[in-house]
Design a protein around this motif. Structure first.
Motif, PDB file in Angstrom:
ATOM      1  N   VAL A   7       0.829  -0.595  -0.130  1.00 18.61           N
ATOM      2  CA  VAL A   7       0.126   0.015   0.314  1.00 18.61           C
ATOM      3  C   VAL A   7       0.682   1.300   0.078  1.00 18.61           C
ATOM      4  O   VAL A   7       1.387   1.686   1.032  1.00 18.61           O
ATOM      5  CB  VAL A   7      -0.832  -0.278   1.544  1.00 18.61           C
ATOM      6  CG1 VAL A   7      -1.474   1.067   0.557  1.00 18.61           C
ATOM      7  CG2 VAL A   7      -1.627  -1.115   1.321  1.00 18.61           C
ATOM      8  N   ALA A   8       0.603   2.134  -0.971  1.00 22.77           N
ATOM      9  CA  ALA A   8       1.725   3.525  -1.263  1.00 22.77           C
ATOM     10  C   ALA A   8       1.159   4.694  -0.568  1.00 22.77           C
ATOM     11  O   ALA A   8       0.023   4.460  -1.733  1.00 22.77           O
ATOM     12  CB  ALA A   8       2.015   3.264  -2.587  1.00 22.77           C
ATOM     13  N   ILE A   9       1.557   5.377  -0.699  1.00 24.06           N
ATOM     14  CA  ILE A   9       0.584   6.831  -0.161  1.00 24.06           C
ATOM     15  C   ILE A   9       2.011   7.560  -1.055  1.00 24.06           C
ATOM     16  O   ILE A   9       2.549   7.396  -0.827  1.00 24.06           O
ATOM     17  CB  ILE A   9       0.800   7.308   1.480  1.00 24.06           C
ATOM     18  CG1 ILE A   9       0.126   6.814   1.988  1.00 24.06           C
ATOM     19  CG2 ILE A   9       0.317   9.124   1.245  1.00 24.06           C
ATOM     20  CD1 ILE A   9       0.193   7.341   3.198  1.00 24.06           C
ATOM     21  N   VAL A  10       0.989   8.407  -1.769  1.00 27.84           N
ATOM     22  CA  VAL A  10       1.484   9.743  -2.880  1.00 27.84           C
ATOM     23  C   VAL A  10       1.480  10.667  -2.817  1.00 27.84           C
ATOM     24  O   VAL A  10       0.169  10.862  -2.928  1.00 27.84           O
ATOM     25  CB  VAL A  10       1.813   9.044  -4.034  1.00 27.84           C
ATOM     26  CG1 VAL A  10       2.887  10.227  -4.796  1.00 27.84           C
ATOM     27  CG2 VAL A  10       2.686   7.932  -5.062  1.00 27.84           C
ATOM     28  N   THR A  11       2.081  11.982  -1.757  1.00 30.69           N
ATOM     29  CA  THR A  11       1.984  12.890  -1.843  1.00 30.69           C
ATOM     30  C   THR A  11       1.526  13.685  -2.574  1.00 30.69           C
ATOM     31  O   THR A  11       2.708  13.766  -3.940  1.00 30.69           O
ATOM     32  CB  THR A  11       1.982  13.983  -0.967  1.00 30.69           C
ATOM     33  OG1 THR A  11       3.498  14.020  -0.862  1.00 30.69           O
ATOM     34  CG2 THR A  11       2.033  13.194   0.329  1.00 30.69           C
ATOM     35  N   GLY A  12       1.268  14.932  -3.083  1.00 29.08           N
ATOM     36  CA  GLY A  12       0.685  15.724  -4.651  1.00 29.08           C
ATOM     37  C   GLY A  12       0.268  15.269  -6.040  1.00 29.08           C
ATOM     38  O   GLY A  12       1.945  15.126  -7.151  1.00 29.08           O
ATOM     39  N   ALA A  13      -0.189  13.559  -6.005  1.00 30.43           N
ATOM     40  CA  ALA A  13      -0.193  13.089  -6.854  1.00 30.43           C
ATOM     41  C   ALA A  13      -1.713  13.353  -7.891  1.00 30.43           C
ATOM     42  O   ALA A  13      -1.602  12.954  -8.868  1.00 30.43           O
ATOM     43  CB  ALA A  13      -0.354  11.703  -6.151  1.00 30.43           C
ATOM     44  N   GLY A  14      -1.705  14.617  -7.827  1.00 34.86           N
ATOM     45  CA  GLY A  14      -2.609  14.904  -9.009  1.00 34.86           C
ATOM     46  C   GLY A  14      -2.577  15.278 -10.095  1.00 34.86           C
ATOM     47  O   GLY A  14      -2.924  15.634 -11.113  1.00 34.86           O
ATOM     48  N   GLY A  15      -0.823  15.093 -10.636  1.00 36.59           N
ATOM     49  CA  GLY A  15      -0.499  15.600 -11.852  1.00 36.59           C
ATOM     50  C   GLY A  15       1.147  15.692 -11.617  1.00 36.59           C
ATOM     51  O   GLY A  15       1.614  15.334 -10.580  1.00 36.59           O
ATOM     52  N   GLY A  16       1.588  15.677 -12.645  1.00 39.78           N
ATOM     53  CA  GLY A  16       3.089  16.172 -12.888  1.00 39.78           C
ATOM     54  C   GLY A  16       3.657  14.145 -12.229  1.00 39.78           C
ATOM     55  O   GLY A  16       3.239  13.626 -13.036  1.00 39.78           O
ATOM     56  N   ILE A  17       5.130  15.044 -12.239  1.00 36.41           N
ATOM     57  CA  ILE A  17       5.870  13.520 -11.361  1.00 36.41           C
ATOM     58  C   ILE A  17       5.159  12.710 -10.316  1.00 36.41           C
ATOM     59  O   ILE A  17       4.945  11.703  -9.858  1.00 36.41           O
ATOM     60  CB  ILE A  17       6.811  14.593 -10.371  1.00 36.41           C
ATOM     61  CG1 ILE A  17       8.017  14.892 -12.067  1.00 36.41           C
ATOM     62  CG2 ILE A  17       7.603  13.574  -9.982  1.00 36.41           C
ATOM     63  CD1 ILE A  17       9.024  15.657 -10.835  1.00 36.41           C
ATOM     64  N   GLY A  18       4.151  13.087  -9.599  1.00 37.62           N
ATOM     65  CA  GLY A  18       3.381  12.508  -8.329  1.00 37.62           C
ATOM     66  C   GLY A  18       2.264  12.087  -8.720  1.00 37.62           C
ATOM     67  O   GLY A  18       2.061  10.541  -8.518  1.00 37.62           O
ATOM     68  N   ARG A  19       1.150  12.377  -9.918  1.00 35.84           N
ATOM     69  CA  ARG A  19       0.659  11.184 -10.812  1.00 35.84           C
ATOM     70  C   ARG A  19       1.851  10.533 -11.722  1.00 35.84           C
ATOM     71  O   ARG A  19       0.797   8.986 -11.032  1.00 35.84           O
ATOM     72  CB  ARG A  19      -0.082  12.582 -11.575  1.00 35.84           C
ATOM     73  CG  ARG A  19      -0.778  12.038 -12.140  1.00 35.84           C
ATOM     74  CD  ARG A  19      -1.993  12.504 -13.392  1.00 35.84           C
ATOM     75  NE  ARG A  19      -3.287  12.748 -12.556  1.00 35.84           N
ATOM     76  CZ  ARG A  19      -3.574  13.526 -13.326  1.00 35.84           C
ATOM     77  NH1 ARG A  19      -3.740  13.919 -14.882  1.00 35.84           N
ATOM     78  NH2 ARG A  19      -5.009  14.452 -12.930  1.00 35.84           N
ATOM     79  N   GLU A  20       2.511  10.869 -11.776  1.00 32.03           N
ATOM     80  CA  GLU A  20       3.380   9.338 -12.352  1.00 32.03           C
ATOM     81  C   GLU A  20       4.109   7.637 -12.044  1.00 32.03           C
ATOM     82  O   GLU A  20       3.672   7.405 -11.579  1.00 32.03           O
ATOM     83  CB  GLU A  20       3.980   9.844 -13.763  1.00 32.03           C
ATOM     84  CG  GLU A  20       3.534  10.477 -15.018  1.00 32.03           C
ATOM     85  CD  GLU A  20       2.404  10.005 -16.035  1.00 32.03           C
ATOM     86  OE1 GLU A  20       3.477   8.889 -15.837  1.00 32.03           O
ATOM     87  OE2 GLU A  20       2.074  10.837 -16.675  1.00 32.03           O
ATOM     88  N   ILE A  21       3.779   8.686 -10.791  1.00 36.81           N
ATOM     89  CA  ILE A  21       4.656   7.583 -10.255  1.00 36.81           C
ATOM     90  C   ILE A  21       3.632   7.034  -9.039  1.00 36.81           C
ATOM     91  O   ILE A  21       3.618   5.943  -8.961  1.00 36.81           O
ATOM     92  CB  ILE A  21       5.730   8.055  -8.739  1.00 36.81           C
ATOM     93  CG1 ILE A  21       6.423   8.638  -9.050  1.00 36.81           C
ATOM     94  CG2 ILE A  21       5.724   7.580  -7.370  1.00 36.81           C
ATOM     95  CD1 ILE A  21       7.152   9.972  -7.948  1.00 36.81           C
ATOM     96  N   ALA A  22       2.294   7.765  -9.016  1.00 34.25           N
ATOM     97  CA  ALA A  22       0.839   6.604  -8.748  1.00 34.25           C
ATOM     98  C   ALA A  22       0.592   5.790  -9.588  1.00 34.25           C
ATOM     99  O   ALA A  22       0.360   4.815  -9.295  1.00 34.25           O
ATOM    100  CB  ALA A  22      -0.380   8.055  -8.365  1.00 34.25           C
TER     101      ALA A  22
END
Length: 303
Positions: A7-22
């Motif tokens: 289970v992962a938490i990715v902050t700032g995942a609404g776009g950009g790098i965060g979205r791609e990591i998510a």
């Protein structure tokens, strides 16, 4: 499926790098908490759940599992709620990616306390708050991975970003401290200094020919280029990797050095200000670090 069952938490995942990591972590088998408050680049104005919900929708369309969260990383109770979302939704937390960030660039002698605090609160305090909220769960289960986003603006330097640079260098120090303190619990902590053209870099000036050339190089570096390294660092394949600083630049990966003594001088009986000037300064000068910026060090075109 390197993250199957995690289970992962990715902050700032609404776009950009965060979205791609998510997205990449979901494709690798993880269930993902997509955190994003949906604010502007400066963190000011109205917020929106839409960016995070869009990331969740993409993950679900691809057959993955994710939930959205809109709490702010910059507040301790809210950071606890982010981690609790993982516990309530999926029963555990294995990965924290501290990616959320804002920018309020200003030349140092004009930077306001508000501009300083806003950026430090999100990047540095936010990384601490979310990491700390997950730490007890990590300790109890005897495992966990942190992946923090640092920046060459902090590791090397940049103009007009005293707040951002200080926060990002602080994130690197925080990561090392976590790695030292929590190694005995099977917990790992590493940093990535990402290179990508995204909302966080769109404010880079592009007026002079040199600035335009730098922006052109950045535009070739899409956010998704950072995701494979993040997935690896979060996986069991990196079980022996902790306390390190990496960078991803298009198709290149880098391992960063960390400050260590590079020259010493000794004087029997101790030093005076005059002997420092006469003896130590000439001995040290050849090893002085130049006033480089990130763009000076990474000056070649991405390959």
């Amino acid at each position: 499926m390197m993250l199957e069952g995690k289970v992962a938490i990715v902050t700032g995942a609404g776009g950009g790098i965060g979205r791609e990591i998510a997205l990449a972590m979901a494709l690798a088998g993880a269930k993902v908490v997509v955190n994003d408050i949906g604010a502007s680049l400066t963190g000011e104005g109205a917020t929106s759940a839409t960016p995070g919900q869009q990331t969740v929708a993409i993950i679900e369309q691809r057959g993955g599992t994710a939930v959205a969260n809109t709490d702010s990383v910059a507040e301790w109770p809210a950071a606890q709620r982010i981690v609790q979302t993982a516990m309530d939704s999926f029963g555990r937390v294995d990965i924290v990616v501290n990616n959320a960030g804002i920018l309020r660039d200003q030349i140092f002698h004009k930077m306001s306390p508000e501009e300083w605090l806003a950026v430090v609160n999100v990047h540095l305090n936010g990384a601490f708050f979310v990491s700390r909220a997950a730490a007890e769960h990590y300790r109890r289960q005897g495992s966990g991975a942190y992946v923090h986003m640092t920046s060459t603006s902090g590791l090397i330097g940049n103009f007009g970003q005293a707040n951002y640079s200080a926060a990002k260098l602080g994130v690197a120090a925080l990561s090392k401290s976590i790695a030292l303190d929590m190694q005995r619990f099977g917990v790992r902590s590493n940093c990535i200094a990402p290179f990508a053209w995204s909302r966080m870099t769109s404010s880079i000036p592009a007026e002079t020919p040199e600035q335009k050339a730098r922006v052109a190089r950045l535009q070739q570096m899409t956010p998704d280029k950072n995701a494979p390294l993040a997935v690896f660092l979060a996986s069991d394949a990196a079980k022996d990797v902790t306390g390190q600083i990496f960078a991803a630049r298009h198709n290149e990966l880098f391992l960063f050095s960390q400050p260590r003594p590079i020259r010493s001088v000794h004087k029997e009986g101790g030093w005076t200000p005059e002997s420092v000037a006469e003896i130590a300064l000439p001995a040290f000068r050849a090893q002085f670090q130049p006033l480089d910026r990130s763009g000076d060090v990474f000056s070649w075109d991405p390959v």
